[in-house]
Design an enzyme around this catalytic site. Structure first.
Site, PDB file in Angstrom:
ATOM      1  CB  SER A 134     -55.602 -86.923  47.210  1.00  0.00           C
ATOM      2  OG  SER A 134     -55.555 -88.334  47.118  1.00  0.00           O
ATOM      3  CE1 TYR A 147     -55.868 -87.412  52.635  1.00  0.00           C
ATOM      4  CE2 TYR A 147     -56.424 -88.748  50.726  1.00  0.00           C
ATOM      5  CZ  TYR A 147     -55.596 -87.844  51.353  1.00  0.00           C
ATOM      6  OH  TYR A 147     -54.492 -87.346  50.683  1.00  0.00           O
TER       7      TYR A 147
HETATM    8  N1  LIG Z   1     -48.406 -89.223  50.742  1.00  0.00           N
HETATM    9  C1  LIG Z   1     -49.437 -89.565  49.972  1.00  0.00           C
HETATM   10  O1  LIG Z   1     -49.663 -90.756  49.675  1.00  0.00           O
HETATM   11  C2  LIG Z   1     -50.327 -88.486  49.426  1.00  0.00           C
HETATM   12  C3  LIG Z   1     -51.110 -88.783  48.280  1.00  0.00           C
HETATM   13  C4  LIG Z   1     -51.951 -87.799  47.789  1.00  0.00           C
HETATM   14  C5  LIG Z   1     -52.022 -86.565  48.414  1.00  0.00           C
HETATM   15  N2  LIG Z   1     -51.256 -86.305  49.517  1.00  0.00           N
HETATM   16  C6  LIG Z   1     -51.399 -84.985  50.152  1.00  0.00           C
HETATM   17  O2  LIG Z   1     -50.137 -84.354  50.218  1.00  0.00           O
HETATM   18  C7  LIG Z   1     -50.114 -83.446  51.340  1.00  0.00           C
HETATM   19  C8  LIG Z   1     -48.827 -83.662  52.138  1.00  0.00           C
HETATM   20  O3  LIG Z   1     -48.848 -84.974  52.650  1.00  0.00           O
HETATM   21  P1  LIG Z   1     -47.537 -85.805  53.050  1.00  0.00           P
HETATM   22  O4  LIG Z   1     -47.628 -87.082  52.331  1.00  0.00           O
HETATM   23  O5  LIG Z   1     -46.328 -84.982  52.920  1.00  0.00           O
HETATM   24  O6  LIG Z   1     -47.866 -86.096  54.583  1.00  0.00           O
HETATM   25  P2  LIG Z   1     -46.972 -85.974  55.909  1.00  0.00           P
HETATM   26  O7  LIG Z   1     -45.584 -86.387  55.619  1.00  0.00           O
HETATM   27  O8  LIG Z   1     -47.710 -86.691  56.960  1.00  0.00           O
HETATM   28  O9  LIG Z   1     -46.996 -84.402  56.201  1.00  0.00           O
HETATM   29  C9  LIG Z   1     -48.173 -83.760  56.623  1.00  0.00           C
HETATM   30  C10 LIG Z   1     -47.850 -82.320  56.936  1.00  0.00           C
HETATM   31  O10 LIG Z   1     -49.057 -81.653  57.347  1.00  0.00           O
HETATM   32  C11 LIG Z   1     -48.806 -80.955  58.562  1.00  0.00           C
HETATM   33  N3  LIG Z   1     -50.023 -80.886  59.369  1.00  0.00           N
HETATM   34  C12 LIG Z   1     -50.907 -81.880  59.641  1.00  0.00           C
HETATM   35  N4  LIG Z   1     -51.869 -81.434  60.456  1.00  0.00           N
HETATM   36  C13 LIG Z   1     -51.604 -80.127  60.700  1.00  0.00           C
HETATM   37  C14 LIG Z   1     -52.236 -79.122  61.474  1.00  0.00           C
HETATM   38  N5  LIG Z   1     -53.351 -79.356  62.174  1.00  0.00           N
HETATM   39  N6  LIG Z   1     -51.675 -77.888  61.509  1.00  0.00           N
HETATM   40  C15 LIG Z   1     -50.537 -77.626  60.823  1.00  0.00           C
HETATM   41  N7  LIG Z   1     -49.895 -78.533  60.061  1.00  0.00           N
HETATM   42  C16 LIG Z   1     -50.418 -79.774  60.008  1.00  0.00           C
HETATM   43  C17 LIG Z   1     -47.724 -81.765  59.255  1.00  0.00           C
HETATM   44  O11 LIG Z   1     -47.049 -80.919  60.158  1.00  0.00           O
HETATM   45  P3  LIG Z   1     -46.480 -81.404  61.606  1.00  0.00           P
HETATM   46  O12 LIG Z   1     -46.147 -82.857  61.458  1.00  0.00           O
HETATM   47  O13 LIG Z   1     -45.287 -80.516  61.832  1.00  0.00           O
HETATM   48  O14 LIG Z   1     -47.569 -81.139  62.531  1.00  0.00           O
HETATM   49  C18 LIG Z   1     -46.855 -82.165  58.082  1.00  0.00           C
HETATM   50  O15 LIG Z   1     -45.970 -81.114  57.766  1.00  0.00           O
HETATM   51  C19 LIG Z   1     -51.391 -83.727  52.136  1.00  0.00           C
HETATM   52  O16 LIG Z   1     -52.348 -82.730  51.839  1.00  0.00           O
HETATM   53  C20 LIG Z   1     -51.848 -85.075  51.607  1.00  0.00           C
HETATM   54  O17 LIG Z   1     -53.235 -85.258  51.714  1.00  0.00           O
HETATM   55  C21 LIG Z   1     -50.393 -87.228  50.031  1.00  0.00           C
END
Ligand SMILES: NC(=O)c1ccc[n+]([C@@H]2O[C@H](COP(=O)([O-])OP(=O)(O)OC[C@H]3O[C@@H](n4cnc5c(N)ncnc54)[C@H](OP(=O)(O)O)[C@@H]3O)[C@@H](O)[C@H]2O)c1
Length: 267
Positions: A134, A147
């Protein structure tokens, strides 16, 4: 350019916003994908997109037995060429309210332990590890103390591992998205981003960048032009960024109320 059409890719966090977009892109490139997440219904639904190309594994990756079962499942399927550590959670709140253990376990310890488990396999295939970090893995930001700590840690782990594996043929990559429109961000965070005029990407933008990185092998990538500049200024002149962010602190704190860990089993 690295072709993906004959590759087997393990994608964590596949049920989430960025994960689903990455899955779509990987399928377009002809890859076979093992998708994981805790939501088995969503995994099954996603598998319906291309049943011959997708295998699913449901489970909580913070659990050691689950990670080992995932390794066994991948071995059964003939192994993987690439591991994408994308699963993650976030929390926006005052430092006193942060659920640090859950954040560290999910965002830092789990991807590190999963990587360790899959390394022997990835050494054999001269494979690729891509860790999704991130912008907040390079810039400390009020309200995201836990975070930020996990993503700073993941960036450090990725860099050290890349340097350690430089003579093995295993590629280790780091992608730092900026704010992206997905469910990881609470309504308060969305409102804060809007109030601050923060650029927000779609998950498709992140997924395209991620797949380009897998194909091209660029070791580090930070998304967003302004964020790129900010990351560099913060590395060289942190006091400048201290000053810029202190001017926004009052506004940021107005959004603290009623926040919580997203996607966490611990409430
Ligand atoms: N969106 C942003 O603004 C942003 C910005 C920078 C970086 N990121 C990074 O991008 C990545 C994906 O984020 P996203 O935005 O797509 O978030 P999201 O839509 O909330 O998806 C998060 C994913 O992580 C899985 N997950 C969470 N806890 C888990 C656990 N204990 N075991 C297994 N799976 C788990 C969830 O699976 P289930 O729901 O099926 O449990 C879901 O598939 C993350 O690493 C996040 O930090 C996001």
């Amino acid at each position: 350019m690295n072709k993906l059409d004959d590759k087997c890719i393990l994608l964590t966090g596949a049920t989430g916003g960025i994960g689903q977009a990455v899955l779509q892109q990987l399928l377009v490139c002809g890859a076979k994908v093992i998708i994981t997440g805790r939501d088995s219904l969503m995994l099954n639904k996603l598998a319906g997109l291309a049943p011959e190309k997708i295998n699913t594994f449901a489970g909580d990756l913070t659990d050691d037995a689950t990670r080992r079962a995932l390794l066994a499942y991948c071995q059964q399927l003939g192994g993987i060429d690439m591991l994408i550590n994308n699963a993650g959670i976030s929390q926006f709140s005052a430092a006193n309210d942060q659920q640090l253990q859950t954040l560290v376990n999910t965002n830092l310890l789990s991807p590190m332990l999963l990587t360790q488990l899959f390394l022997p396999m990835l050494r054999l295939t001269k494979g690729t590890i891509l860790n999704v970090g991130s912008t907040f893995g390079s810039i400390g930001y009020a309200g995201f103390t836990g975070y930020c700590a996990t993503k700073f840690g993941l960036r450090g782990y990725t860099e050290a591992l890349k340097r350690e594996l430089a003579d093995t043929g295993v590629r280790v990559l780091y992608l730092a998205p900026r704010a992206t429109r997905t469910a990881i961000n609470s309504p308060q965070v969305d409102a804060l981003n809007q109030a601050l005029g923060q650029g927000v990407d779609t998950a498709d933008v992140v997924a395209k960048a991620l797949v380009e990185q897998l194909q091209g092998g660029r070791p580090r990538r930070f998304l967003g032009m302004a964020e790129n500049v900010f990351v560099r200024v913060n590395a060289l002149f942190p006091a400048v960024v201290d000053h810029a962010l202190s001017g926004k602190l009052k506004q940021i704190k107005q959004f603290f109320i009623g926040t919580g860990v997203k996607n966490s089993a611990e409430v």
